[in-house]
Design a protein around this motif. Structure first.
Motif, mmCIF file in Angstrom:
data_model
loop_
_atom_site.group_PDB
_atom_site.id
_atom_site.type_symbol
_atom_site.label_atom_id
_atom_site.label_comp_id
_atom_site.label_asym_id
_atom_site.label_seq_id
_atom_site.Cartn_x
_atom_site.Cartn_y
_atom_site.Cartn_z
ATOM 1 N N GLY A 46 0.820 -1.212 0.000
ATOM 2 C CA GLY A 46 0.000 0.000 0.000
ATOM 3 C C GLY A 46 0.848 1.253 0.000
ATOM 4 N N LEU A 47 1.908 1.260 0.805
ATOM 5 C CA LEU A 47 2.823 2.400 0.839
ATOM 6 C C LEU A 47 3.494 2.591 -0.512
ATOM 7 C CD1 LEU A 47 4.366 4.584 2.438
ATOM 8 C CD2 LEU A 47 5.999 2.820 3.127
ATOM 9 N N MET A 48 3.880 1.479 -1.139
ATOM 10 C CA MET A 48 4.553 1.539 -2.438
ATOM 11 C C MET A 48 3.632 2.103 -3.515
ATOM 12 S SD MET A 48 6.651 -1.600 -4.239
ATOM 13 C CE MET A 48 7.806 -1.721 -2.867
ATOM 14 N N LEU A 49 2.376 1.646 -3.533
ATOM 15 C CA LEU A 49 1.409 2.181 -4.497
ATOM 16 C C LEU A 49 1.194 3.674 -4.271
ATOM 17 C CD1 LEU A 49 -1.395 -0.551 -4.710
ATOM 18 C CD2 LEU A 49 0.160 0.174 -6.532
ATOM 19 N N GLY A 50 1.049 4.073 -3.009
ATOM 20 C CA GLY A 50 0.824 5.477 -2.708
ATOM 21 C C GLY A 50 1.978 6.363 -3.133
ATOM 22 N N ILE A 51 3.198 5.945 -2.837
ATOM 23 C CA ILE A 51 4.372 6.741 -3.207
ATOM 24 C C ILE A 51 4.525 6.806 -4.724
ATOM 25 C CG2 ILE A 51 6.892 6.830 -3.117
ATOM 26 C CD1 ILE A 51 5.484 7.715 -0.540
ATOM 27 N N ALA A 52 4.249 5.695 -5.412
ATOM 28 C CA ALA A 52 4.358 5.682 -6.876
ATOM 29 C C ALA A 52 3.356 6.636 -7.515
ATOM 30 C CB ALA A 52 4.152 4.262 -7.402
ATOM 31 N N MET A 53 2.094 6.601 -7.037
ATOM 32 C CA MET A 53 1.036 7.379 -7.666
ATOM 33 C C MET A 53 1.029 8.845 -7.226
ATOM 34 S SD MET A 53 -0.332 5.059 -9.554
ATOM 35 C CE MET A 53 -1.848 5.840 -10.102
ATOM 36 N N LEU A 54 1.409 9.102 -5.976
ATOM 37 C CA LEU A 54 1.307 10.461 -5.445
ATOM 38 C C LEU A 54 2.619 11.229 -5.490
ATOM 39 C CD1 LEU A 54 -0.854 9.706 -2.261
ATOM 40 C CD2 LEU A 54 -1.644 10.434 -4.531
ATOM 41 N N HIS A 55 3.738 10.523 -5.613
ATOM 42 C CA HIS A 55 5.041 11.182 -5.548
ATOM 43 C C HIS A 55 5.846 11.012 -6.838
ATOM 44 C CE1 HIS A 55 8.688 12.782 -3.665
ATOM 45 N NE2 HIS A 55 9.329 11.759 -4.208
ATOM 46 N N LEU A 56 6.140 9.770 -7.192
ATOM 47 C CA LEU A 56 7.034 9.524 -8.327
ATOM 48 C C LEU A 56 6.426 9.985 -9.652
ATOM 49 C CD1 LEU A 56 8.426 5.978 -7.391
ATOM 50 C CD2 LEU A 56 9.431 8.218 -6.918
ATOM 51 N N LEU A 57 5.193 9.576 -9.928
ATOM 52 C CA LEU A 57 4.577 9.951 -11.204
ATOM 53 C C LEU A 57 4.329 11.453 -11.340
ATOM 54 C CD1 LEU A 57 2.051 7.058 -11.971
ATOM 55 C CD2 LEU A 57 4.144 7.641 -13.201
#
Length: 304
Positions: A46-57
């Protein structure tokens, strides 16, 4: 006094190195039951999905100034990680369960989805790369994707440091994702080696070498983005591809739980949502201003 991006990245890498080495001895430090393993995977997923969608992209899109390039980078990351998982079965984190629990779970794994667990605590899928490549195949696949984790970490630190971050902790979300996930990867390597009869010394050596992969990726990315190549484009592509990697890793860990594990589904769902909430919290920390771009124009604030 706030640390420079290079110093902060070094500190992050030291912690990740330590976490990876601890992961290689995870079974000695704590009894990794099936439930504990899956709870950790769900939370980190869940943390990984959140960081990918809200931060990295979002960062990648702002740096590349192109939604198509951002999408292409993420697609490259997803497909590349899928191929790594397909070839090396790098994300089969099996936790030990009792014989009675194994008997109960057996009907759920008739499809042989590479996430079954035998009574010795190793996933059946871990035996498949053993027959193909031995522990070296698992090591190579995990080391390669962990190298990309280092790219993601360096990209996040540089991008965050350029426009402000909470108490100077640039890239803190990406760091937490890697630091929490990498012990499971290291544990997967030593578990396969143990099953194949390798000595404790050999397992420690492999864990030590694996622990260097993320710092190496971070160093190469930092060097390339700051001294060798055009920093903006390199950072943008690095963030986009890393987001694709994170999304694929998270879904590879989470989706089999939905399809084949009916037990403990409430606990696992709560762990997943907790990870997402933490990611949202990190992206809304005081002083975590996302407004940046080629002209440093304000107005791109991601607060919810």
């Amino acid at each position: 006094m706030l640390m420079s991006p290079a110093a902060l990245l070094f500190v992050y890498c030291v912690f990740i190195f330590a976490a990876s080495n601890a992961g290689g001895r995870l079974s000695d430090l704590i009894q990794m039951t099936h439930l504990r393993t899956q709870l950790l995977m769900s939370g980190v997923g869940g943390l990984m999905l959140g960081i990918a969608m809200l931060h990295l992209l979002p960062h990648a899109g702002e740096l590349l100034q192109s939604s198509s390039k951002t999408g292409m980078g993420a697609l490259i990351g997803v497909v590349s990680m899928f191929l790594l998982i397909r070839l090396f079965h790098t994300h089969d984190h099996g936790g030990p369960i009792s014989r009675s629990r194994a008997a109960e779970a057996a009907p759920q794994h008739v499809h042989d989805h590479d996430h079954g667990h035998d009574c010795d605590g190793h996933s059946h899928a871990a035996q498949q790369p053993s027959k193909r490549f031995g522990w070296a195949g698992v090591f190579f696949g995990l080391a390669l994707h962990t190298l990309i984790d280092g790219v993601a970490l360096a990209s996040s630190v540089i991008a965050d440091a350029s426009h402000g971050s909470w108490y100077g902790l640039a890239g803190i979300g990406t760091f937490l994702v890697i630091a929490l996930h990498i012990p499971l990867d290291s544990f997967a390597i030593t578990s396969v080696m143990s099953k194949q009869g390798w000595s404790a010394g050999a397992q420690r050596l492999a864990s030590m070498l694996f622990s260097l992969a993320c710092p190496l990726g971070a160093f190469l990315m930092y060097l390339g983005a700051t001294t060798v190549l055009d920093g903006s484009d390199v950072l943008g592509w690095g963030l986009a591809v890393s987001a694709g990697f994170f999304i694929c890793i998270a879904l590879a860990d989470l989706l089999p739980e939905v399809a084949f594990h009916d037990h403990d589904r409430v606990k696992l769902t709560v762990a997943l949502l907790l990870g997402v909430v933490i990611a949202i919290g990190i992206e809304n920390l005081p002083g975590h201003d996302h407004s940046h771009g080629p002209d440093d124009q304000p107005g791109h604030n991601h607060h919810f």
